[in-house]
Design a protein around this motif. Structure first.
Motif, PDB file in Angstrom:
ATOM      1  N   LEU A  75       0.818  -1.219   0.000  1.00 19.11           N
ATOM      2  CA  LEU A  75       0.000   0.000   0.000  1.00 19.11           C
ATOM      3  C   LEU A  75       0.846   1.262   0.000  1.00 19.11           C
ATOM      4  O   LEU A  75       0.398   2.322  -0.443  1.00 19.11           O
ATOM      5  CB  LEU A  75      -0.932   0.025   1.222  1.00 19.11           C
ATOM      6  CG  LEU A  75      -2.239  -0.750   1.131  1.00 19.11           C
ATOM      7  CD1 LEU A  75      -2.951  -0.737   2.471  1.00 19.11           C
ATOM      8  CD2 LEU A  75      -3.144  -0.185   0.040  1.00 19.11           C
ATOM      9  N   ASP A  76       2.073   1.171   0.508  1.00 14.78           N
ATOM     10  CA  ASP A  76       2.951   2.344   0.545  1.00 14.78           C
ATOM     11  C   ASP A  76       3.408   2.777  -0.844  1.00 14.78           C
ATOM     12  O   ASP A  76       3.763   3.937  -1.044  1.00 14.78           O
ATOM     13  CB  ASP A  76       4.187   2.052   1.411  1.00 14.78           C
ATOM     14  CG  ASP A  76       3.837   1.925   2.892  1.00 14.78           C
ATOM     15  OD1 ASP A  76       2.807   2.495   3.300  1.00 14.78           O
ATOM     16  OD2 ASP A  76       4.590   1.260   3.626  1.00 14.78           O
ATOM     17  N   SER A  79      -1.383   1.544  -5.614  1.00 18.39           N
ATOM     18  CA  SER A  79      -2.754   1.962  -5.341  1.00 18.39           C
ATOM     19  C   SER A  79      -3.494   0.833  -4.624  1.00 18.39           C
ATOM     20  O   SER A  79      -3.075  -0.332  -4.656  1.00 18.39           O
ATOM     21  CB  SER A  79      -3.478   2.296  -6.648  1.00 18.39           C
ATOM     22  OG  SER A  79      -3.688   1.111  -7.404  1.00 18.39           O
ATOM     23  N   ALA A  80      -4.580   1.181  -3.984  1.00 20.30           N
ATOM     24  CA  ALA A  80      -5.399   0.174  -3.305  1.00 20.30           C
ATOM     25  C   ALA A  80      -5.938  -0.834  -4.311  1.00 20.30           C
ATOM     26  O   ALA A  80      -6.045  -2.027  -4.028  1.00 20.30           O
ATOM     27  CB  ALA A  80      -6.549   0.844  -2.563  1.00 20.30           C
ATOM     28  N   GLU A 136     -10.165   0.626   2.944  1.00 21.69           N
ATOM     29  CA  GLU A 136     -10.253   1.979   3.501  1.00 21.69           C
ATOM     30  C   GLU A 136      -9.409   2.967   2.709  1.00 21.69           C
ATOM     31  O   GLU A 136      -9.828   4.104   2.467  1.00 21.69           O
ATOM     32  CB  GLU A 136      -9.820   1.966   4.974  1.00 21.69           C
ATOM     33  CG  GLU A 136     -10.867   1.366   5.901  1.00 21.69           C
ATOM     34  CD  GLU A 136     -10.395   1.298   7.346  1.00 21.69           C
ATOM     35  OE1 GLU A 136      -9.175   1.493   7.591  1.00 21.69           O
ATOM     36  OE2 GLU A 136     -11.238   1.055   8.227  1.00 21.69           O
ATOM     37  N   LYS A 137      -8.210   2.539   2.301  1.00 21.31           N
ATOM     38  CA  LYS A 137      -7.369   3.431   1.492  1.00 21.31           C
ATOM     39  C   LYS A 137      -8.041   3.689   0.146  1.00 21.31           C
ATOM     40  O   LYS A 137      -8.036   4.819  -0.352  1.00 21.31           O
ATOM     41  CB  LYS A 137      -5.985   2.829   1.270  1.00 21.31           C
ATOM     42  CG  LYS A 137      -5.119   3.739   0.393  1.00 21.31           C
ATOM     43  CD  LYS A 137      -3.749   3.201   0.098  1.00 21.31           C
ATOM     44  CE  LYS A 137      -3.005   4.156  -0.844  1.00 21.31           C
ATOM     45  NZ  LYS A 137      -1.634   3.686  -1.178  1.00 21.31           N
ATOM     46  N   HIS A 140     -10.774   6.176   0.705  1.00 22.46           N
ATOM     47  CA  HIS A 140     -10.200   7.484   1.049  1.00 22.46           C
ATOM     48  C   HIS A 140      -9.589   8.167  -0.170  1.00 22.46           C
ATOM     49  O   HIS A 140      -9.718   9.385  -0.342  1.00 22.46           O
ATOM     50  CB  HIS A 140      -9.142   7.307   2.141  1.00 22.46           C
ATOM     51  CG  HIS A 140      -8.482   8.597   2.550  1.00 22.46           C
ATOM     52  ND1 HIS A 140      -9.132   9.559   3.304  1.00 22.46           N
ATOM     53  CD2 HIS A 140      -7.233   9.087   2.293  1.00 22.46           C
ATOM     54  CE1 HIS A 140      -8.320  10.590   3.496  1.00 22.46           C
ATOM     55  NE2 HIS A 140      -7.166  10.330   2.896  1.00 22.46           N
ATOM     56  N   GLN A 141      -8.924   7.379  -1.030  1.00 24.82           N
ATOM     57  CA  GLN A 141      -8.291   7.936  -2.223  1.00 24.82           C
ATOM     58  C   GLN A 141      -9.268   8.070  -3.392  1.00 24.82           C
ATOM     59  O   GLN A 141      -8.865   8.434  -4.499  1.00 24.82           O
ATOM     60  CB  GLN A 141      -7.117   7.029  -2.654  1.00 24.82           C
ATOM     61  CG  GLN A 141      -6.012   6.906  -1.629  1.00 24.82           C
ATOM     62  CD  GLN A 141      -5.217   8.185  -1.448  1.00 24.82           C
ATOM     63  OE1 GLN A 141      -5.270   9.082  -2.287  1.00 24.82           O
ATOM     64  NE2 GLN A 141      -4.487   8.285  -0.357  1.00 24.82           N
TER      65      GLN A 141
END
Length: 217
Positions: A75-76, A79-80, A136-137, A140-141
């Motif tokens: 994830l760092d 993309s999700a 969640e990422k 959020h994105q």
């Protein structure tokens, strides 16, 4: 090396027999015979048949969770959406490579036994944490629609286990034979379509770009 081979042969033989004959219908001697070893080696490595069962289920989920954890770590830098596809492709390949063990374990965890409850509590907690973080990422994105995460995780898990819990249904509905070597790639594409059309926000250019990215674990 010989000892490692013996232990692995026992595990492979047990996975095959437990899948085809059931845990209760398989004797320790049958496992030893198929593994071309002595019954005493099963006692040495696993104590008894129950110990062998516990080892198989635990090691199966250790590798299973490691795939999801690696996608979570990504994830760092990804993309999700890419991380979710890492999960799908990784798990489908893992299940294909361990198809007898996969089918047995997935059937076994439907039983409400003390052993399964104890093992699954730890792994389910980790699985939920990693998958929830990915979703969640994505939300959020604004890669993902605003989806109910717990139910989406349940849907995803159901699709990933479908080829091994309901092989006849897969053959009749999708015309995919679960034990064929191509199933992981073909069925992964079907799940990815679900991701693109149900989870992801509409953006055809992003989808097309994603599908060209080689994603491996």
């Amino acid at each position: 090396m010989k000892n490692n081979n013996t232990k692995q042969n026992i595990k492979n033989s047990a996975a095959f027999l437990f899948n085809t004959k059931g845990f209760a219908g398989t004797s320790v001697r049958e496992i030893a015979n198929r593994a071309k070893t002595n019954v005493s080696n099963i006692s040495y490595y696993f104590e008894n048949k129950a110990g062998l069962l516990e080892h198989l289920v635990s090691t199966y989920f250790e590798s299973y969770i490691a795939i999801i954890e690696q996608a979570y770590i990504e994830l760092d830098s990804r993309s999700a959406r890419e991380c979710l596809i890492l999960v799908i492709r990784g798990i489908m390949n893992y299940q294909k490579e361990n198809r007898h063990l996969t089918r047995f374990v997935l059937r076994e965890i439907t039983l409400d036994s003390t052993l399964i409850r104890e093992i699954m509590t730890t792994y389910m907690t980790k699985e939920k944490y990693y998958l929830q973080a990915i979703f969640e990422k994505g939300i959020h994105q604004q890669e993902f629609n605003s989806i109910p995460i717990p139910y989406t995780i349940m849907q995803l898990k159901g699709m990933l286990s479908m080829p091994y819990l309901y092989p006849q249904y897969m053959a009749e509905v999708l015309h995919i034979m679960p034990y064929e070597m191509y199933v992981a790639e073909q069925y992964s594409r079907e799940i990815e379509k679900w991701v693109n059309h149900t989870i992801c926000v509409p953006n055809e250019r992003v989808k097309e770009k994603l599908l060209r990215i080689p994603v491996t674990i």
